[in-house]
Motif scaffolding. Structure first.
Motif, PDB file in Angstrom:
ATOM      1  N   VAL A  12    -106.526-101.117 -11.977  1.00 36.83           N
ATOM      2  CA  VAL A  12    -106.424-101.179 -13.403  1.00 36.83           C
ATOM      3  C   VAL A  12    -107.014 -99.677 -13.959  1.00 36.83           C
ATOM      4  CG1 VAL A  12    -107.425-101.801 -15.536  1.00 36.83           C
ATOM      5  CG2 VAL A  12    -106.821-103.630 -13.862  1.00 36.83           C
ATOM      6  N   ALA A  13    -107.808 -98.858 -13.153  1.00 37.71           N
ATOM      7  CA  ALA A  13    -108.218 -97.855 -13.576  1.00 37.71           C
ATOM      8  C   ALA A  13    -107.119 -96.615 -12.968  1.00 37.71           C
ATOM      9  CB  ALA A  13    -109.522 -97.323 -12.885  1.00 37.71           C
ATOM     10  N   LEU A  14    -106.446 -97.013 -12.096  1.00 41.95           N
ATOM     11  CA  LEU A  14    -105.620 -95.985 -11.694  1.00 41.95           C
ATOM     12  C   LEU A  14    -104.181 -96.176 -12.624  1.00 41.95           C
ATOM     13  CD1 LEU A  14    -104.345 -94.266  -9.328  1.00 41.95           C
ATOM     14  CD2 LEU A  14    -103.763 -96.155  -8.435  1.00 41.95           C
ATOM     15  N   ILE A  15    -104.029 -97.412 -12.880  1.00 43.62           N
ATOM     16  CA  ILE A  15    -102.919 -97.567 -13.815  1.00 43.62           C
ATOM     17  C   ILE A  15    -103.105 -97.058 -15.369  1.00 43.62           C
ATOM     18  CG2 ILE A  15    -101.367 -99.142 -15.076  1.00 43.62           C
ATOM     19  CD1 ILE A  15    -101.654-101.252 -12.315  1.00 43.62           C
ATOM     20  N   ALA A  16    -104.272 -97.037 -15.642  1.00 44.19           N
ATOM     21  CA  ALA A  16    -104.764 -96.599 -17.006  1.00 44.19           C
ATOM     22  C   ALA A  16    -104.814 -95.295 -16.903  1.00 44.19           C
ATOM     23  CB  ALA A  16    -106.074 -97.130 -17.207  1.00 44.19           C
ATOM     24  N   GLY A  17    -105.339 -94.400 -16.029  1.00 42.10           N
ATOM     25  CA  GLY A  17    -105.065 -92.980 -15.839  1.00 42.10           C
ATOM     26  C   GLY A  17    -103.724 -92.563 -15.767  1.00 42.10           C
ATOM     27  N   ILE A  18    -103.000 -93.238 -15.160  1.00 42.55           N
ATOM     28  CA  ILE A  18    -101.392 -92.595 -15.319  1.00 42.55           C
ATOM     29  C   ILE A  18    -100.808 -92.912 -16.422  1.00 42.55           C
ATOM     30  CG2 ILE A  18     -99.092 -93.226 -14.259  1.00 42.55           C
ATOM     31  CD1 ILE A  18    -100.642 -93.961 -11.523  1.00 42.55           C
ATOM     32  N   LEU A  19    -101.238 -93.779 -17.012  1.00 39.87           N
ATOM     33  CA  LEU A  19    -100.610 -94.154 -18.594  1.00 39.87           C
ATOM     34  C   LEU A  19    -101.060 -93.050 -19.595  1.00 39.87           C
ATOM     35  CD1 LEU A  19    -100.497 -98.233 -18.832  1.00 39.87           C
ATOM     36  CD2 LEU A  19     -98.570 -96.431 -18.591  1.00 39.87           C
ATOM     37  N   ILE A  20    -102.501 -92.894 -19.419  1.00 40.19           N
ATOM     38  CA  ILE A  20    -102.852 -91.779 -20.355  1.00 40.19           C
ATOM     39  C   ILE A  20    -102.482 -90.646 -20.088  1.00 40.19           C
ATOM     40  CG2 ILE A  20    -105.217 -90.633 -20.606  1.00 40.19           C
ATOM     41  CD1 ILE A  20    -106.681 -93.477 -20.254  1.00 40.19           C
ATOM     42  N   LEU A  21    -101.966 -90.074 -18.768  1.00 35.08           N
ATOM     43  CA  LEU A  21    -101.594 -88.868 -18.499  1.00 35.08           C
ATOM     44  C   LEU A  21    -100.101 -88.803 -19.157  1.00 35.08           C
ATOM     45  CD1 LEU A  21    -102.564 -87.966 -14.951  1.00 35.08           C
ATOM     46  CD2 LEU A  21    -103.055 -86.769 -16.911  1.00 35.08           C
ATOM     47  N   LEU A  22     -99.404 -89.976 -19.185  1.00 27.90           N
ATOM     48  CA  LEU A  22     -98.112 -89.826 -19.552  1.00 27.90           C
ATOM     49  C   LEU A  22     -98.061 -90.086 -21.092  1.00 27.90           C
ATOM     50  CD1 LEU A  22     -96.228 -92.314 -17.171  1.00 27.90           C
ATOM     51  CD2 LEU A  22     -95.924 -89.926 -17.200  1.00 27.90           C
ATOM     52  N   MET A  23     -98.951 -90.606 -21.741  1.00 28.47           N
ATOM     53  CA  MET A  23     -99.066 -91.046 -23.030  1.00 28.47           C
ATOM     54  C   MET A  23    -100.484 -90.755 -23.676  1.00 28.47           C
ATOM     55  SD  MET A  23     -96.309 -94.250 -23.359  1.00 28.47           S
ATOM     56  CE  MET A  23     -96.972 -95.155 -22.164  1.00 28.47           C
ATOM     57  N   ARG A  25    -101.844 -90.570 -26.459  1.00 26.83           N
ATOM     58  CA  ARG A  25    -102.489 -91.367 -27.687  1.00 26.83           C
ATOM     59  C   ARG A  25    -102.505 -92.563 -27.294  1.00 26.83           C
ATOM     60  NH1 ARG A  25     -98.255 -91.034 -32.062  1.00 26.83           N
ATOM     61  NH2 ARG A  25    -100.003 -91.265 -33.416  1.00 26.83           N
ATOM     62  N   LEU A  26    -102.317 -93.237 -26.012  1.00 21.94           N
ATOM     63  CA  LEU A  26    -102.751 -94.669 -25.371  1.00 21.94           C
ATOM     64  C   LEU A  26    -104.180 -94.729 -25.005  1.00 21.94           C
ATOM     65  CD1 LEU A  26    -101.020 -97.278 -24.982  1.00 21.94           C
ATOM     66  CD2 LEU A  26    -100.610 -96.555 -22.652  1.00 21.94           C
ATOM     67  N   LEU A  27    -104.840 -93.712 -25.024  1.00 26.48           N
ATOM     68  CA  LEU A  27    -106.347 -93.616 -24.542  1.00 26.48           C
ATOM     69  C   LEU A  27    -107.110 -94.438 -25.542  1.00 26.48           C
ATOM     70  CD1 LEU A  27    -108.386 -92.664 -22.912  1.00 26.48           C
ATOM     71  CD2 LEU A  27    -108.622 -90.531 -24.414  1.00 26.48           C
ATOM     72  N   ALA A  28    -106.922 -94.460 -26.710  1.00 26.21           N
ATOM     73  CA  ALA A  28    -107.678 -95.272 -27.626  1.00 26.21           C
ATOM     74  C   ALA A  28    -107.556 -96.693 -27.424  1.00 26.21           C
ATOM     75  CB  ALA A  28    -107.379 -94.605 -29.023  1.00 26.21           C
ATOM     76  N   TYR A  29    -106.139 -96.991 -27.223  1.00 28.03           N
ATOM     77  CA  TYR A  29    -106.030 -98.548 -27.241  1.00 28.03           C
ATOM     78  C   TYR A  29    -106.633 -98.944 -25.923  1.00 28.03           C
ATOM     79  CZ  TYR A  29    -102.941 -98.166 -30.945  1.00 28.03           C
ATOM     80  OH  TYR A  29    -102.529 -97.907 -32.363  1.00 28.03           O
ATOM     81  N   ILE A  30    -106.348 -98.198 -24.666  1.00 26.78           N
ATOM     82  CA  ILE A  30    -106.979 -98.627 -23.346  1.00 26.78           C
ATOM     83  C   ILE A  30    -108.550 -98.739 -23.456  1.00 26.78           C
ATOM     84  CG2 ILE A  30    -107.239 -97.703 -21.024  1.00 26.78           C
ATOM     85  CD1 ILE A  30    -104.245 -96.774 -21.188  1.00 26.78           C
ATOM     86  N   VAL A  31    -109.163 -97.697 -24.127  1.00 23.07           N
ATOM     87  CA  VAL A  31    -110.670 -97.900 -24.408  1.00 23.07           C
ATOM     88  C   VAL A  31    -111.003 -99.033 -25.173  1.00 23.07           C
ATOM     89  CG1 VAL A  31    -112.554 -96.822 -24.998  1.00 23.07           C
ATOM     90  CG2 VAL A  31    -110.815 -95.419 -23.721  1.00 23.07           C
TER      91      VAL A  31
END
Length: 52
Positions: A12-23, A25-31
């Motif tokens: 999950v951390a790996l997927i979240a990290g990749i998504l945060i790099l790509l988008m 603004r997604l950081l707030a939602y993931i956190v």
């Protein structure tokens, strides 16, 4: 490779990290989702709903 519950966190951390790099603004939602799920798991709500 057999995936166990010990592998879920890093995956999950790996997927979240990749998504945060790509988008970024997604950081707030993931956190927010992470904090909500962590709180529910800590309180045992999810285990009770799943019958555990």
């Amino acid at each position: 490779m057999l995936i166990t519950t010990a592998h879920i966190g890093p995956i999950v951390a790996l997927i979240a990290g990749i998504l945060i790099l790509l988008m970024p603004r997604l950081l707030a939602y993931i956190v927010a989702i992470y904090l909500i799920l962590t709180g529910l798991i800590g309180l045992g709500v999810i285990a009770n709903v799943l019958g555990g």
